[in-house]
Design an enzyme around this catalytic site. Structure first.
Site, PDB file in Angstrom:
ATOM      1  N   GLN A 134       0.818  -1.210   0.000  1.00  0.00           N
ATOM      2  CA  GLN A 134       0.000   0.000   0.000  1.00  0.00           C
ATOM      3  C   GLN A 134       0.850   1.257   0.000  1.00  0.00           C
ATOM      4  O   GLN A 134       1.894   1.321   0.645  1.00  0.00           O
ATOM      5  CB  GLN A 134      -0.922  -0.001   1.221  1.00  0.00           C
ATOM      6  CG  GLN A 134      -2.182  -0.802   0.992  1.00  0.00           C
ATOM      7  CD  GLN A 134      -3.169  -0.671   2.132  1.00  0.00           C
ATOM      8  OE1 GLN A 134      -3.417  -1.640   2.832  1.00  0.00           O
ATOM      9  NE2 GLN A 134      -3.735   0.494   2.315  1.00  0.00           N
ATOM     10  N   SER A 164       4.634  -6.272   2.740  1.00  0.00           N
ATOM     11  CA  SER A 164       3.313  -6.275   3.352  1.00  0.00           C
ATOM     12  C   SER A 164       2.283  -6.900   2.406  1.00  0.00           C
ATOM     13  O   SER A 164       2.357  -8.085   2.105  1.00  0.00           O
ATOM     14  CB  SER A 164       2.926  -4.845   3.758  1.00  0.00           C
ATOM     15  OG  SER A 164       1.719  -4.840   4.492  1.00  0.00           O
ATOM     16  N   LEU A 165       1.336  -6.128   1.907  1.00  0.00           N
ATOM     17  CA  LEU A 165       0.352  -6.635   0.950  1.00  0.00           C
ATOM     18  C   LEU A 165       1.034  -7.338  -0.222  1.00  0.00           C
ATOM     19  O   LEU A 165       0.533  -8.343  -0.743  1.00  0.00           O
ATOM     20  CB  LEU A 165      -0.506  -5.482   0.423  1.00  0.00           C
ATOM     21  CG  LEU A 165      -1.333  -5.812  -0.818  1.00  0.00           C
ATOM     22  CD1 LEU A 165      -2.507  -6.692  -0.458  1.00  0.00           C
ATOM     23  CD2 LEU A 165      -1.756  -4.562  -1.546  1.00  0.00           C
ATOM     24  N   ARG A 184      -9.181  -8.637   4.113  1.00  0.00           N
ATOM     25  CA  ARG A 184      -8.078  -8.190   4.967  1.00  0.00           C
ATOM     26  C   ARG A 184      -8.155  -6.681   5.169  1.00  0.00           C
ATOM     27  O   ARG A 184      -8.005  -6.177   6.287  1.00  0.00           O
ATOM     28  CB  ARG A 184      -6.754  -8.586   4.313  1.00  0.00           C
ATOM     29  CG  ARG A 184      -5.467  -8.169   5.046  1.00  0.00           C
ATOM     30  CD  ARG A 184      -4.271  -8.641   4.214  1.00  0.00           C
ATOM     31  NE  ARG A 184      -2.979  -8.411   4.846  1.00  0.00           N
ATOM     32  CZ  ARG A 184      -2.194  -7.360   4.605  1.00  0.00           C
ATOM     33  NH1 ARG A 184      -2.598  -6.408   3.775  1.00  0.00           N
ATOM     34  NH2 ARG A 184      -1.018  -7.242   5.199  1.00  0.00           N
ATOM     35  N   HIS A 204       0.663  -3.473  11.086  1.00  0.00           N
ATOM     36  CA  HIS A 204       1.830  -4.196  11.609  1.00  0.00           C
ATOM     37  C   HIS A 204       2.182  -3.815  13.046  1.00  0.00           C
ATOM     38  O   HIS A 204       3.355  -3.654  13.390  1.00  0.00           O
ATOM     39  CB  HIS A 204       3.031  -3.999  10.678  1.00  0.00           C
ATOM     40  CG  HIS A 204       2.736  -4.325   9.254  1.00  0.00           C
ATOM     41  ND1 HIS A 204       2.394  -5.597   8.845  1.00  0.00           N
ATOM     42  CD2 HIS A 204       2.666  -3.546   8.141  1.00  0.00           C
ATOM     43  CE1 HIS A 204       2.148  -5.579   7.547  1.00  0.00           C
ATOM     44  NE2 HIS A 204       2.295  -4.357   7.107  1.00  0.00           N
ATOM     45  N   GLN A 227       1.819 -11.533  10.143  1.00  0.00           N
ATOM     46  CA  GLN A 227       2.301 -10.335   9.451  1.00  0.00           C
ATOM     47  C   GLN A 227       1.445  -9.110   9.764  1.00  0.00           C
ATOM     48  O   GLN A 227       1.933  -7.986   9.803  1.00  0.00           O
ATOM     49  CB  GLN A 227       2.312 -10.592   7.935  1.00  0.00           C
ATOM     50  CG  GLN A 227       2.953  -9.496   7.106  1.00  0.00           C
ATOM     51  CD  GLN A 227       2.191  -9.248   5.814  1.00  0.00           C
ATOM     52  OE1 GLN A 227       1.053  -8.801   5.826  1.00  0.00           O
ATOM     53  NE2 GLN A 227       2.833  -9.576   4.695  1.00  0.00           N
TER      54      GLN A 227
END
Length: 312
Positions: free
Chosen positions: A11, A92-93, A117, A201, A250
């Site tokens: 993102q 991440s994503l 999510r 996170h 995560q």
């Protein structure tokens, strides 16, 4: 031939009009977005190009949009005869994009999962209650110590270890503000609040992680065809159940991006391709492992020359 690796952005890399030029001459790009749109019941390509309702930056839309963009570019790479990467990792994503192209997750499953999510993340913390900030120019140990002190005010911790001297913190707004001030007093060059709606996170995302775990329990995971370095460990994982567990963790654990890039380098990779819009990760890679060349992939001319260069 140089050993290549793929990295996938998360993102923040989304932008209106992304992949428009690449899609003009490559129907496969639109086909990928069409498949994603069918899962969501929304015209994802239209959202990415014109964003008529201002939804591209809403977390539950941003995530499937970026996943579709990265997978579209990755598939186009293989269609054009680009060489298979030796190893992959996503920020991440972006880890979901890597797992789709590694054959771990079906594309349609991944689109549905990251959409949920995003919803879970948005629901976990009320508007204005959470915050993220980038801290530049402070040693990891000092920043971790400051976050521990600020825990007396509220939840705050390191969220992304993006490059040496660049760490993102996340948590409750008051605690993040306090940690930012203490970081500046401790010698940080900059402490900048990030324009995000969700404090990713960090422990505030545990409710989202629990909801995600239930969704992932119903999704089929396979062994990867291509090794993927995962964020929570900075290591390659091959067992489907462990990969799934790492995706859950995560959400509320920090992204160890420095460790991920170093693991890629240690695997013998000489060139990286940032598979997705923008070049954020190329900038981070340059600061982590300067010897690793990293090239963006969104521009059609750059993409074509890149495929020819590494394939030759």
């Amino acid at each position: 031939m140089a050993k290549i690796g793929f990295v996938f952005p998360g993102q923040g890399s989304q932008k209106q009009g992304m992949l428009a030029d690449l899609a003009t001459e490559n129907p496969a790009v639109l086909d990928t977005f069409t498949r994603a749109s069918e899962v969501l019941g929304k015209d994802l390509w239209r959202i990415c190009q014109s964003d008529p309702e201002g939804s591209l930056n809403q977390t539950e839309i941003t995530q499937p949009a970026l996943l579709a963009a990265s997978v579209a570019i990755g598939r186009l790479w293989f269609d054009r005869g680009g060489p298979r990467p030796a190893v992959m990792s996503g920020h991440s994503l972006g880890e979901y994009s890597a797992l789709v192209l590694a054959g771990v997750l079906a594309f349609e499953d991944a689109i549905a999962v990251v959409h949920q999510r995003g919803q879970f993340m948005q629901e976990a913390v009320g508007p204005g209650e959470g915050k993220m900030a980038a801290i530049v120019g402070l040693e990891d140990a000092k920043l971790i110590e400051i976050c521990a002190r600020a825990e007396s005010i509220g939840t705050v911790s390191a969220a992304n270890f993006n490059s040496p001297g660049q760490i993102v913190i996340a948590g409750e707004s008051a605690a993040v503000d306090c940690a930012m001030q203490w970081c500046k007093e401790a010698g940080a060059k900059r402490a900048l609040p990030l324009n995000v709606s969700v404090p990713s996170h960090c422990p505030l995302m545990k409710p989202a992680a629990e909801a995600l775990a239930e969704v992932l329990d119903g999704i089929a995971f396979a062994k990867p065809d291509i090794p993927v370095v995962q964020n929570v460990s900075g290591t390659i994982q091959t067992e489907p159940e462990q990969i799934k567990d790492n995706l859950v963790r995560q959400l509320h654990k920090p992204v160890l991006w420095v460790d991920c890039v170093r693991a890629i380098h240690e695997a013998g990779v000489q060139k990286l391709v940032e598979v997705g819009p923008g070049r954020v990760l190329c900038g981070l890679v340059k600061r982590i492992e300067p010897e690793l060349g990293c090239m963006p992939s969104e521009d059609p001319q750059e993409f074509d020359s890149l495929v020819m260069e590494v394939a030759g």
